[in-house]
Design a protein around this motif. Structure first.
Motif, PDB file in Angstrom:
ATOM      1  N   LEU A 178     -16.165  -7.462  -1.346  1.00 18.73           N
ATOM      2  CA  LEU A 178     -15.030  -8.021  -0.623  1.00 18.73           C
ATOM      3  C   LEU A 178     -13.782  -7.158  -0.820  1.00 18.73           C
ATOM      4  CD1 LEU A 178     -13.258 -10.523   0.498  1.00 18.73           C
ATOM      5  CD2 LEU A 178     -13.245 -11.267  -1.886  1.00 18.73           C
ATOM      6  N   THR A 179     -13.017  -6.947   0.270  1.00 18.75           N
ATOM      7  CA  THR A 179     -11.692  -6.347   0.172  1.00 18.75           C
ATOM      8  C   THR A 179     -10.703  -7.293   0.845  1.00 18.75           C
ATOM      9  OG1 THR A 179     -12.499  -4.067   0.131  1.00 18.75           O
ATOM     10  CG2 THR A 179     -10.239  -4.395   0.823  1.00 18.75           C
ATOM     11  N   PRO A 180     -10.021  -8.153   0.066  1.00 19.04           N
ATOM     12  CA  PRO A 180      -9.067  -9.093   0.666  1.00 19.04           C
ATOM     13  C   PRO A 180      -7.776  -8.383   1.063  1.00 19.04           C
ATOM     14  CG  PRO A 180      -9.104  -9.361  -1.718  1.00 19.04           C
ATOM     15  CD  PRO A 180     -10.135  -8.328  -1.389  1.00 19.04           C
ATOM     16  N   LEU A 181      -7.239  -8.747   2.230  1.00 20.67           N
ATOM     17  CA  LEU A 181      -6.044  -8.113   2.781  1.00 20.67           C
ATOM     18  C   LEU A 181      -4.986  -9.168   3.067  1.00 20.67           C
ATOM     19  CD1 LEU A 181      -8.030  -5.896   5.298  1.00 20.67           C
ATOM     20  CD2 LEU A 181      -6.915  -5.070   3.215  1.00 20.67           C
ATOM     21  N   PHE A 182      -3.759  -8.872   2.733  1.00 18.60           N
ATOM     22  CA  PHE A 182      -2.631  -9.778   2.955  1.00 18.60           C
ATOM     23  C   PHE A 182      -2.520 -10.122   4.438  1.00 18.60           C
ATOM     24  CE2 PHE A 182       2.216  -9.563   3.558  1.00 18.60           C
ATOM     25  CZ  PHE A 182       2.356 -10.940   3.523  1.00 18.60           C
ATOM     26  N   SER A 183      -2.411 -11.414   4.747  1.00 15.73           N
ATOM     27  CA  SER A 183      -2.404 -11.882   6.136  1.00 15.73           C
ATOM     28  C   SER A 183      -1.192 -11.401   6.921  1.00 15.73           C
ATOM     29  CB  SER A 183      -2.470 -13.414   6.172  1.00 15.73           C
ATOM     30  OG  SER A 183      -1.334 -13.975   5.531  1.00 15.73           O
ATOM     31  N   GLY A 184      -0.158 -10.934   6.234  1.00 15.58           N
ATOM     32  CA  GLY A 184       1.039 -10.454   6.913  1.00 15.58           C
ATOM     33  C   GLY A 184       1.085  -8.950   7.101  1.00 15.58           C
ATOM     34  N   PHE A 185      -0.005  -8.240   6.772  1.00 13.62           N
ATOM     35  CA  PHE A 185      -0.018  -6.790   6.913  1.00 13.62           C
ATOM     36  C   PHE A 185       0.062  -6.369   8.391  1.00 13.62           C
ATOM     37  CE2 PHE A 185      -2.408  -5.557   2.766  1.00 13.62           C
ATOM     38  CZ  PHE A 185      -1.195  -5.309   2.130  1.00 13.62           C
ATOM     39  N   GLY A 186       0.643  -5.180   8.604  1.00 14.50           N
ATOM     40  CA  GLY A 186       0.596  -4.536   9.895  1.00 14.50           C
ATOM     41  C   GLY A 186      -0.629  -3.659  10.003  1.00 14.50           C
ATOM     42  N   PRO A 187      -0.866  -3.060  11.175  1.00 13.29           N
ATOM     43  CA  PRO A 187      -2.101  -2.295  11.390  1.00 13.29           C
ATOM     44  C   PRO A 187      -2.278  -1.107  10.456  1.00 13.29           C
ATOM     45  CG  PRO A 187      -0.570  -2.057  13.245  1.00 13.29           C
ATOM     46  CD  PRO A 187      -0.058  -3.162  12.403  1.00 13.29           C
ATOM     47  N   GLU A 188      -1.197  -0.405  10.112  1.00 10.10           N
ATOM     48  CA  GLU A 188      -1.333   0.762   9.236  1.00 10.10           C
ATOM     49  C   GLU A 188      -1.801   0.362   7.839  1.00 10.10           C
ATOM     50  OE1 GLU A 188      -1.149   3.922  10.036  1.00 10.10           O
ATOM     51  OE2 GLU A 188      -0.769   3.384  12.127  1.00 10.10           O
ATOM     52  N   ALA A 189      -1.230  -0.732   7.316  1.00 11.87           N
ATOM     53  CA  ALA A 189      -1.614  -1.195   5.978  1.00 11.87           C
ATOM     54  C   ALA A 189      -3.066  -1.665   5.953  1.00 11.87           C
ATOM     55  CB  ALA A 189      -0.687  -2.319   5.529  1.00 11.87           C
ATOM     56  N   VAL A 190      -3.490  -2.361   7.002  1.00 11.63           N
ATOM     57  CA  VAL A 190      -4.885  -2.795   7.082  1.00 11.63           C
ATOM     58  C   VAL A 190      -5.803  -1.579   7.174  1.00 11.63           C
ATOM     59  CG1 VAL A 190      -6.579  -4.042   8.484  1.00 11.63           C
ATOM     60  CG2 VAL A 190      -4.300  -5.022   8.120  1.00 11.63           C
ATOM     61  N   ALA A 191      -5.457  -0.649   8.052  1.00  9.27           N
ATOM     62  CA  ALA A 191      -6.306   0.522   8.277  1.00  9.27           C
ATOM     63  C   ALA A 191      -6.449   1.373   7.028  1.00  9.27           C
ATOM     64  CB  ALA A 191      -5.732   1.358   9.421  1.00  9.27           C
ATOM     65  N   SER A 192      -5.358   1.591   6.295  1.00  8.94           N
ATOM     66  CA  SER A 192      -5.428   2.475   5.128  1.00  8.94           C
ATOM     67  C   SER A 192      -6.369   1.930   4.070  1.00  8.94           C
ATOM     68  CB  SER A 192      -4.029   2.680   4.536  1.00  8.94           C
ATOM     69  OG  SER A 192      -3.519   1.473   3.989  1.00  8.94           O
TER      70      SER A 192
END
Length: 661
Positions: A178-192
């Motif tokens: 699992l890699t949990p991602l902050f729900s408020g991230f923008g596309p660059e933060a998710v992609a990186s």
């Protein structure tokens, strides 16, 4: 009552404490039962034995928490590769989902509440252990039919909705990472983050609700996956039902995946040291660090801390105000389920649609343990205590806090107004790479404002000087002298960066990056990040101490302090403050605040500049981002900003400095 005898913990009869445990607190304490069951006379004795004989201690913790192995470990600990790379429970086979869900299906616990969910609009649902188990089985089987393999990395870009918990359990069952991602991230933060871990799958939602408004997620995910060559499938939860772009070769609906699975699924028998999660933390510079955690590490540490510091038991309902992209989200889920307790998952914000929403949640769901940051408390204080008092908080047994140091006034307000003087504040500090806490408080020991009661059992914490020698009474580096099961297994594909970050400064010691102080009565205090520390004219001070001095002025609501280069002092103190009344901002008030701080701390620690700002940069979980302030002040790059909660502040800071937007 338990007593202490080694100076690392306060004594039960400490004079002047703000809170003392009641007979009820002592009678229900599972930590006190653990101490007595092993013939120990004090928390100090337990802690000392836990760090001197870790194999004994963690063996007993496994029994106490009823941790199940499919194949028992050959031993508790292998240190042949050094403290940087410990192997806990070598040879053991176990899966975190078996301990969170499967084992409860053998007991009446299967029909008890696993978690309660409340949406932004007030909709609520309850999930039993049996129901969560069933849905996790369906999803795990469906994902496998979709092509998921063990050790595949799967991004989780979801809001705080029930499907998030189902996905976390299903991925563990399937042996995926699992890699949990902050729900408020923008596309660059998710992609990186997805690109760094080479994710094959992403689970996301069409959107969610925040403050009564719909927030899109799928559009952000679509832009992100364009930059992630490894990504093959995206599973989409229909939360809002709004139209979204759809790629039939990439996208698949959540309900369709569930339909591919069945209610029976055999949880994979993973190695105890098999990775189950890569969770990213933001660095001051460079790309975020992917902390790797294993099945027998993070969940065990979370459960142990909840049991020993917070006294979480099966009849408790835990509610931590967080996001699943921050450590405290998975910590709440795994820790509570391992202990057979319940937790509350909340989609909304603490002050919407009215300033009493958080306190209303406590009343409606009978929350027994609330976790909230000092930043959130300061914001809610400004709404007035009448919003707190109109709701019944009699169920509240303890209040947890993490993320940043307290100031005395909000700490006292929380204890007396929110907790009615009876619910202790369990101050808790550690980190993503720790899997929980280094320091905590205890429901069996007294509390002083803003303090910690001591290190968690099993954590060989110390305060040291620049040579690694113990410091008592003064400020020093917070370090750990021995490994623990929750210790990260390094950074994903960056072992050298992990060693450089934590193990390079003092040989054999984990240097955590916090300044700490241990007083003569056994209370611990954190003085801010050591890379934030101010050394003014040869005197070292943590920014939190200066910030507390400023906040003690009646005109100030919040403060953040940085150090700036100074040709005479070496470092000058520069303060950024939020006023209770913004119209009161004048040069004379700035001078008055600087003098006020100097009166409390000494002339040498007088702020050289005081700037008035409408807000201070913070992460979503409430931590001050002082490096953003300093970067603007000295004209440097601020580093990774993906965790920034309030991006508008990036325009407000230059204006406050008189440099325009």
């Amino acid at each position: 009552m338990v007593h202490t005898d080694d100076g690392l913990f306060p004594a039960p009869n400490t004079p002047g404490a703000a809170w003392y445990p009641s007979e009820r607190d002592l009678a229900r304490s599972r930590l006190l039962r653990f101490i007595r069951a092993h013939g120990l006379g004090s928390l100090g004795e337990l802690h000392r034995r836990s760090v001197q004989d870790p194999e004994w201690f963690w063996s007993e913790v496994l029994k106490d928490l009823d941790v199940r192995f499919h194949r028992p470990p050959e031993r508790m600990l292998d240190l042949s590769r050094g403290p940087q790379w410990p192997r806990w429970f070598p040879g053991g086979v176990m899966n975190l989902a078996h301990n969170a869900l499967d084992k409860w299906l053998e007991t009446p616990k299967q029909d008890a509440t696993a978690f309660v969910w409340e949406g932004d609009d007030g909709e609520a649902r309850r999930y039993t252990y049996r129901e969560l188990h069933r849905e996790a089985n369906r999803l795990a089987g469906g994902l496998e039919r979709l092509g998921l393999r063990p050790r595949d990395r799967v991004g989780l870009f979801l809001p705080m909705i029930p499907e998030t918990v189902v996905a976390m359990m299903a991925l563990a069952k399937a042996g995926a990472i699992l890699t949990p991602l902050f729900s408020g991230f923008g596309p660059e933060a998710v992609a990186s983050r997805l690109a760094d871990c080479e994710a094959r799958f992403l689970i996301t939602a069409d959107g969610f609700y925040r403050r009564g408004k719909e927030v899109s997620m799928k559009a952000i995910a679509d832009r992100a996956v364009e930059q992630v060559p490894s990504l093959e499938r995206m599973v989409v939860v229909r939360r809002t039902g709004s139209p979204v772009a759809w790629d039939r070769h990439l996208d698949v609906a959540w309900d369709e995946v569930l339909a591919m699975g069945t209610e029976t699924y055999e949880t994979r028998r993973t190695r105890a040291d098999e990775p189950f999660m890569i969770i990213y933390t933001s660095g001051t510079t460079g790309k975020p660090k992917g902390a790797v955690h294993v099945h027998s590490g993070f969940p065990l540490k979370a459960a142990q801390d909840l049991a020993h510091a917070f006294d979480l038991q099966e009849d408790d309902l835990l509610f931590w105000v967080t996001d699943m992209g921050w450590m405290m989200g998975p910590w709440m889920v795994y820790g509570a389920l391992w202990l057979g307790a319940s937790f509350l998952l909340f989609e909304g914000t603490p002050d919407h649609p009215h300033p009493g929403r958080l306190w209303e949640l406590l009343e409606r769901h009978r929350v027994t343990l609330l976790g909230v940051s000092p930043t959130a408390i300061r914001a809610l204080m400004g709404k007035g205590e009448e919003w707190v008092r109109r709701y019944d908080r009699s169920s509240l047994r303890a209040i947890g806090s993490t993320g940043e140091p307290w100031n005395p006034e909000p700490w006292q307000w929380t204890l007396q107004v929110v907790g009615e003087g009876r619910a202790p504040i369990i101050n808790y500090s550690g980190g993503t790479e720790i899997s929980g806490g280094i320091l905590g408080c205890y429901t069996i020991l007294p509390l002083k404002p803003c303090s910690f009661g001591g290190p968690l059992p099993g954590m060989a914490a110390d305060v040291v000087d620049e040579e690694g020698r113990p410091v008592r009474g003064g400020v020093g580096e917070l370090v750990l002298r021995a490994p623990w099961p929750g210790q990260t297994s390094g950074f994903w594909q960056a072992p050298e960066r992990y060693v450089e970050t934590y193990w390079s400064r003092l040989p054999g010691l984990w240097v955590h990056g916090d300044w700490a102080r241990l007083d003569s009565e056994g209370f611990w205090y954190l003085e801010g990040r050591s890379d934030d520390t101010l050394k003014v004219a040869g005197k070292r001070v943590g920014p939190a101490e200066v910030e507390s001095a400023l906040v003690s002025h009646p005109a100030v609501r919040e403060a953040a302090v940085i150090g700036a280069p100074d040709p005479v002092k070496g470092t000058a103190i520069v303060a950024f403050v939020i006023l209770n009344d913004a119209s009161a901002a004048t040069p004379s008030l700035a001078a008055e605040l600087a003098q006020h701080a100097a009166g409390l701390l000494g002339k040498s620690l007088k702020p050289q500049e005081v700037h008035f700002v409408p807000e201070i940069p913070k992460t979503r979980n409430g931590k001050l981002m002082r490096r953003v302030l300093r970067a603007h002040y000295v004209g440097e790059e601020p580093g990774d900003l993906s965790a920034l909660e309030n991006p508008d502040v990036l325009q407000a800071i230059p204006r406050a400095l008189g440099r325009g937007a």
